[in-house]
Design an enzyme around this catalytic site. Sequence first.
Site, mmCIF file in Angstrom:
data_model
loop_
_atom_site.group_PDB
_atom_site.id
_atom_site.type_symbol
_atom_site.label_atom_id
_atom_site.label_comp_id
_atom_site.label_asym_id
_atom_site.label_seq_id
_atom_site.Cartn_x
_atom_site.Cartn_y
_atom_site.Cartn_z
ATOM 1 N N LYS A 62 0.355 -1.092 -0.186
ATOM 2 C CA LYS A 62 0.125 -0.012 0.161
ATOM 3 C C LYS A 62 1.057 1.843 -0.414
ATOM 4 O O LYS A 62 0.596 1.802 -0.537
ATOM 5 C CB LYS A 62 -0.676 -0.080 1.192
ATOM 6 C CG LYS A 62 -2.223 0.785 1.565
ATOM 7 C CD LYS A 62 -2.712 0.658 2.218
ATOM 8 C CE LYS A 62 -1.726 1.218 3.918
ATOM 9 N NZ LYS A 62 -1.234 1.986 4.529
ATOM 10 N N THR A 63 1.882 1.332 1.211
ATOM 11 C CA THR A 63 2.603 2.582 0.648
ATOM 12 C C THR A 63 3.819 3.165 -0.375
ATOM 13 O O THR A 63 3.449 3.906 -0.968
ATOM 14 C CB THR A 63 3.658 2.117 2.233
ATOM 15 O OG1 THR A 63 2.603 1.631 3.364
ATOM 16 C CG2 THR A 63 4.100 3.786 2.143
ATOM 17 N N ASP B 225 -4.218 8.481 1.823
ATOM 18 C CA ASP B 225 -3.617 7.510 2.628
ATOM 19 C C ASP B 225 -4.256 6.451 3.759
ATOM 20 O O ASP B 225 -5.132 7.769 4.224
ATOM 21 C CB ASP B 225 -2.583 7.408 3.036
ATOM 22 C CG ASP B 225 -1.575 6.463 3.162
ATOM 23 O OD1 ASP B 225 -2.493 4.455 2.809
ATOM 24 O OD2 ASP B 225 -0.536 6.202 3.626
ATOM 25 N N GLU B 226 -4.489 5.841 4.435
ATOM 26 C CA GLU B 226 -5.707 5.583 5.359
ATOM 27 C C GLU B 226 -7.204 5.424 4.998
ATOM 28 O O GLU B 226 -7.848 6.663 6.278
ATOM 29 C CB GLU B 226 -4.851 5.993 6.584
ATOM 30 C CG GLU B 226 -3.394 5.525 6.732
ATOM 31 C CD GLU B 226 -3.328 4.019 6.980
ATOM 32 O OE1 GLU B 226 -4.283 2.961 6.806
ATOM 33 O OE2 GLU B 226 -1.997 3.306 7.295
ATOM 34 N N GLN C 75 -8.892 -2.398 8.231
ATOM 35 C CA GLN C 75 -7.930 -1.740 9.150
ATOM 36 C C GLN C 75 -8.500 -1.230 9.699
ATOM 37 O O GLN C 75 -7.717 0.152 10.841
ATOM 38 C CB GLN C 75 -6.697 -2.243 8.468
ATOM 39 C CG GLN C 75 -5.985 -2.927 7.920
ATOM 40 C CD GLN C 75 -4.226 -3.083 7.596
ATOM 41 O OE1 GLN C 75 -3.333 -2.642 8.305
ATOM 42 N NE2 GLN C 75 -4.386 -3.499 6.429
ATOM 43 N N ARG D 130 0.984 -7.429 11.276
ATOM 44 C CA ARG D 130 2.122 -6.376 11.131
ATOM 45 C C ARG D 130 3.767 -8.069 10.908
ATOM 46 O O ARG D 130 4.870 -7.187 10.865
ATOM 47 C CB ARG D 130 2.593 -5.776 12.478
ATOM 48 C CG ARG D 130 1.517 -4.876 13.375
ATOM 49 C CD ARG D 130 1.592 -3.957 11.788
ATOM 50 N NE ARG D 130 0.181 -4.424 10.961
ATOM 51 C CZ ARG D 130 0.009 -3.763 9.631
ATOM 52 N NH1 ARG D 130 0.808 -2.950 9.043
ATOM 53 N NH2 ARG D 130 -0.868 -4.190 8.880
#
Length: 738
Positions: free
Chosen positions: A38-39, A220-221, A251, A604
């Site tokens: 994603k990043t 983002d997010e 998330q 994670r």
Amino acid sequence: MSRRRTDPILDDLTEPQREAVTYGEGPLLVVAGAGSGKTRVITRRLACLVGQGVPPDRILAITFTNKAAEEMRRRVESLVGAGATVKTFHSFCAWLLRRGIPHLGRDAGFSIYDRTDSLRVVRQIVREMDLDRDTYQPARLLDRISMHKDSLEGPEQCVREAIGFYEQTAAEVYRRYDERLAENNALDFDDLLFKTVELFRTRPEVLQQYQKSYLHVLVDEYQDTNLPQHLIARALQGRHRNITAVGDPDQMIYTWRGARLENILEFEEDFPGAHVITLERNYRSTANILHAASVSIGFNTLRRQKVLWTESAPGEPVHVLEFEDPYAEAEWLGDTVAEMFEGGVSPREVAFLYRTKYQSLPLEDALASRSIPYQVVDTVGFFDRKQVKDLRGYMQLLLNSSDEEAFLRVVNVPSRGIGKKTLERLRGIARRDGKPMLVTARNASALEELGTRARNALAGFCELYERLASLKCDSIFAFLKQLLRQTAYMQSVPEEDREDVQEVLNYFLSYAKQYDRRSPGGDLLGFVEQTALISDVDGWNTGASAVPLMTLHSAKGLEFDVVIITGLNEGILPHQRALEENPYGNEIYALEEERRLFHVGMTRARKRLYLTHSSTRFIMGREESVSPSRFLQELPQEAVQRESSRPALESEDPAVQFARQAQEVVHRKRTLRAPGRTGSVLQVVDGSAQNGIANGARVVHASYGEGVVVGVESAGKHQMVRVAFSQHGVLTLLLSAR
DNA sequence: TAAACCGTTGTTTTT
DNA sequence: CAACGGTTTA
């Protein structure tokens, strides 16, 4: 249209990632599962736009945390150079309001209140209104106010619509709270968003100006946006409608801050013609970890269907361990990580995650006693320290003399004989004159009704204020040193606390030094604003080779080789508050958010995942027995290994030993009862080969339902199958040995 | 009137 | 077990 041979922006991307990065004009939603890059996608897209000739200063990228913003800025700069605006929603709005808020009749020199500041205001109002503190808990009232602001409901509307006595009173508190903030020329966190929406709504010409200046907006997010943020993003996309939203509904963990799943679930309705790209391939975790995380999140009902898959090896099973109490848990983990470090694992690659902050304590003890360097990533902790708040209070007051919270905070720090009574009277006079307390204190004639002693003390403070106001310093660092000297701050600190206080001050000073270095020409206002909006402490302790300890919330967006999630108990994760009724909706909704939080934690981990729980916990000093988290029972047996923690038996009290052994027996029973055999989780309906499952076999999975096997491979003593499920898409499953 | 003291209270998550 | 609030003491 062939690409150049080496393109740092596109080369190492997969097809769906590349599609997202190079997508042309118009709204784009990238639904990106955990670990799917994603990043990477959002940064590369930004870089790609610059590469295509979009001037960097006409791109706006919005993240949720300062750390994410910094990280993105760093990565983009290494690809295409500086210039793009990368900010958090809050810092963007603060920046915008410094210029725009006069349009709403407010002063641009506003202070920004954090929760502590806001709480002080609410407490004061509760006192003034003479309300019962148990019925009208300030924290609860503030939560309500925040919820209203997140829903764009102003105080007048709330007062008008309030039903029943409690609501009416709460609405009145809200009204007074807003009034007080306006008097203090202050905005709270929610106001930054609320006022920006208000500004855009009432002043189209202002909005137009921003719409013109940004050709592309990237957020983002997106799953964590609340209503004002969603509206701001929609407003900014303007005529060109070039908005890129990246996020993962699984998330979404900020309901309590007003985050709305709908923003991402109904994206196509709010942004007509939006193109949606889903990234489902996970590059981060082993198959076992990913499988466990996928099965777990599969128990949620409120989601956008998405099945993560991986080509990684199965790796170790997920380790599940039970302990006597949180201290035994911490001790064992301390030994375990100590062994890892001896084996060459870097402390930075091992993270401890937990639901609530206080869970860090036993872990800190265990690590400290083994001389293992650790770092508690406490998001506000440092800036919440008394000394830091004091210094900031002085700066805030210098910038904004109307700020009574700042005034009250510092007027008697260090103590100069200005007590409660004096301040009460001063407030009375100030209210009567309609002037801020500081202004009133500076007007000697207004103070005639005060005693000589009080008057002298106040005069002394005003004199100090003048002195500070006239200071000319060429850096924040120099200013702070002057501030400490002029106030004689250290002298008032008792001998035994000096060392601790000095340490905090040193950190703050070095933080200021960093600010000076990074933003030359940065002024006091910029510094105070940054410290108000700060969300993580990386800025003052980076590079340390230490084990990070943090809450599951702050772990979002990070990844580690080894992840340890502690306290997997009912009442902790899921948290008690989620199991009870809550103001946001029903219990199932709250429970699902806890499960998402667990999902965030699990995903994670790259290589190894420990999930630990204990049979007792300490609650308000008392020991209480607790059961394992339901989330553990939901994990697929074939990807999990339950291990015994083997405490030192010889040192154990026989009675304690008995209790533990009894617990183990119960535990074993439960494990046996759980579906352990392949058949109970994945049942072959039709087409099985002699040694297990073959391609084309029809199967039924306990939580995914019906599917067809599309791939089989063996992985050590396990067997891995790829199954195309009718409801959930293709998924890699790990079967336990027969 | 201000500072020290003591008992009570109550703990999710964070921009 | 820590922070807060109220009470007592100087």
